[in-house]
Design an enzyme around this catalytic site. Structure first.
Site, PDB file in Angstrom:
ATOM      1  N   ASP A 140       4.532  -5.497   6.245  1.00 36.34           N
ATOM      2  CA  ASP A 140       5.037  -5.026   4.847  1.00 36.34           C
ATOM      3  C   ASP A 140       3.883  -5.251   3.868  1.00 36.34           C
ATOM      4  OD1 ASP A 140       6.864  -4.529   2.956  1.00 36.34           O
ATOM      5  OD2 ASP A 140       6.876  -6.614   2.264  1.00 36.34           O
ATOM      6  N   SER A 141       4.212  -4.724   2.725  1.00 32.77           N
ATOM      7  CA  SER A 141       3.004  -5.024   1.847  1.00 32.77           C
ATOM      8  C   SER A 141       2.768  -6.517   1.250  1.00 32.77           C
ATOM      9  CB  SER A 141       3.266  -4.329   0.355  1.00 32.77           C
ATOM     10  OG  SER A 141       4.712  -4.791  -0.139  1.00 32.77           O
ATOM     11  N   GLY A 164       4.694  -0.359  -4.018  1.00 33.75           N
ATOM     12  CA  GLY A 164       5.844   0.862  -4.758  1.00 33.75           C
ATOM     13  C   GLY A 164       5.431   1.443  -5.976  1.00 33.75           C
ATOM     14  N   CYS A 189       9.203  -2.157   5.494  1.00 34.48           N
ATOM     15  CA  CYS A 189       8.787  -1.764   4.095  1.00 34.48           C
ATOM     16  C   CYS A 189       9.375  -0.335   4.049  1.00 34.48           C
ATOM     17  CB  CYS A 189       7.407  -1.927   3.803  1.00 34.48           C
ATOM     18  SG  CYS A 189       6.816  -1.416   2.172  1.00 34.48           S
ATOM     19  N   CYS A 214      14.525  -2.039  -0.595  1.00 33.92           N
ATOM     20  CA  CYS A 214      13.383  -2.782  -0.520  1.00 33.92           C
ATOM     21  C   CYS A 214      13.283  -3.917   0.014  1.00 33.92           C
ATOM     22  CB  CYS A 214      12.567  -2.878  -1.872  1.00 33.92           C
ATOM     23  SG  CYS A 214      11.067  -3.687  -1.992  1.00 33.92           S
TER      24      CYS A 214
HETATM   25  N1  DGL Z   1       9.083  -4.430   0.291  1.00 31.58           N
HETATM   26  C1  DGL Z   1       8.640  -3.148   0.265  1.00 31.58           C
HETATM   27  C2  DGL Z   1       9.724  -1.892   0.460  1.00 31.58           C
HETATM   28  O1  DGL Z   1      10.454  -2.125   1.255  1.00 31.58           O
HETATM   29  C3  DGL Z   1       7.584  -2.738  -0.572  1.00 31.58           C
HETATM   30  C4  DGL Z   1       7.521  -3.509  -1.974  1.00 31.58           C
HETATM   31  C5  DGL Z   1       6.382  -3.132  -2.806  1.00 31.58           C
HETATM   32  O2  DGL Z   1       5.025  -3.496  -2.072  1.00 31.58           O
HETATM   33  O3  DGL Z   1       6.106  -2.301  -3.728  1.00 31.58           O
HETATM   34  O4  DGL Z   1       9.811  -1.027  -0.146  1.00 31.58           O
END
Ligand code: DGL
Length: 262
Positions: free
Chosen positions: A16-17, A49, A79, A189
């Site tokens: 993930d990020s 995002g 993500c 998210c």
């Molecule tokens: N956890 C991520 C998602 O499901 C991304 C959040 C992000 O880095 O903006 O969209």
């Protein structure tokens, strides 16, 4: 490595990020406890995002190449943002590996008994891309969707301290206008499940829906199909890694993993 040389005890790569995908990792371990995992958080570059799709693609491709170099047998993009931007292109680029993505769980929010009003929380990138629009269009005959972009929320969740007033204030800003007007909420998210309690405090006791279980079932199905499920009887291992490269961040991931309840 091609799919014929992949071994059952190779790791599943999950990324993930940042910390968000830990909520999905916990679901995976609950369903597939004998698997070995590498969890990679790109916290140095979070949030995804609020970047351009091309920037997100470059970051995601970098992580995928790293996970492939670790001989993973499947990659879970834990993500929604990275999935929306990159999953189709990545599957074309790396056909030898199963790549499982996540998308906002709109289908689970729809009921056959009544027309639900569904609030969808997600990052700006996820909600703006065609992939999400198509998904919503397919279900519009059965439910009303209200999409709420939550800029800044994933970044704030990265910092932890979920009971802090600034985080609650941010959530109130996004959600208070909808109190009493929606039937359920899709957490689009993977960062957002960490603040379920705080969302309930604002919206009341509504169902909060995420794609965690659906994604882990999909991973199981794909590994079964390829005869790659790990058949060891001992619990598997989890190796946490972060682009931050600090012990402190790894400890943060481990703490969140222990704290999160599926
Ligand atoms: N956890 C991520 C998602 O499901 C991304 C959040 C992000 O880095 O903006 O969209």
């Amino acid at each position: 490595m091609n799919s014929l040389t992949m071994k059952k005890d190779n790791c599943i790569g999950v990324f993930d990020s940042g910390v968000g995908g830990i909520s999905e990792l916990k679901e995976l371990v609950q369903l597939l406890p004998n698997e070995n995992y590498i969890y990679y958080g790109d916290s140095l570059h979070a949030p995804y995002g609020e970047k351009t799709p091309e920037q997100v693609f470059e970051l995601v491709n970098r992580v995928v190449r790293y996970l492939l170099s670790q001989d993973v047998k499947a990659i879970v993009i834990a993500c929604n943002t990275a999935t929306s931007v990159a999953v189709s292109r990545l599957r074309e680029m790396y056909p030898e590996i199963s790549i499982i993505g996540m998308e906002p769980a709109l289908k689970k929010a729809v009921s056959t008994e009544k027309r639900n009003k569904v609030l969808v929380m997600a990052t700006p990138v996820t909600l703006h891309l065609e992939k999400y629009r198509q998904l919503q269009r397919k279900l519009e005959a059965q439910a009303d969707f209200v999409s709420v972009e939550c800029p800044g929320l994933a970044k704030r969740i990265e910092r932890g301290d979920f009971e802090a007033e600034d985080l609650k204030m941010m959530l109130r800003g996004f959600l208070e206008p909808y109190r009493g007007t929606v039937d359920n909420v899709v957490l689009g998210c993977t960062h957002y499940p960490f603040v379920k309690k705080q969302i309930h405090e604002i919206l009341g006791d509504l169902p909060l829906i995420d794609g965690g279980k659906g994604t882990s079932s999909q991973v199981k199905r794909l590994l079964e199909e390829k005869n790659l499920l790990n058949d060891q009887s001992n619990p598997g291992s989890i190796r946490f890694e972060s682009s931050m490269g600090t012990e402190e961040e790894i400890q943060n991931y481990k703490n969140l993993y222990d704290l999160y309840e599926v």
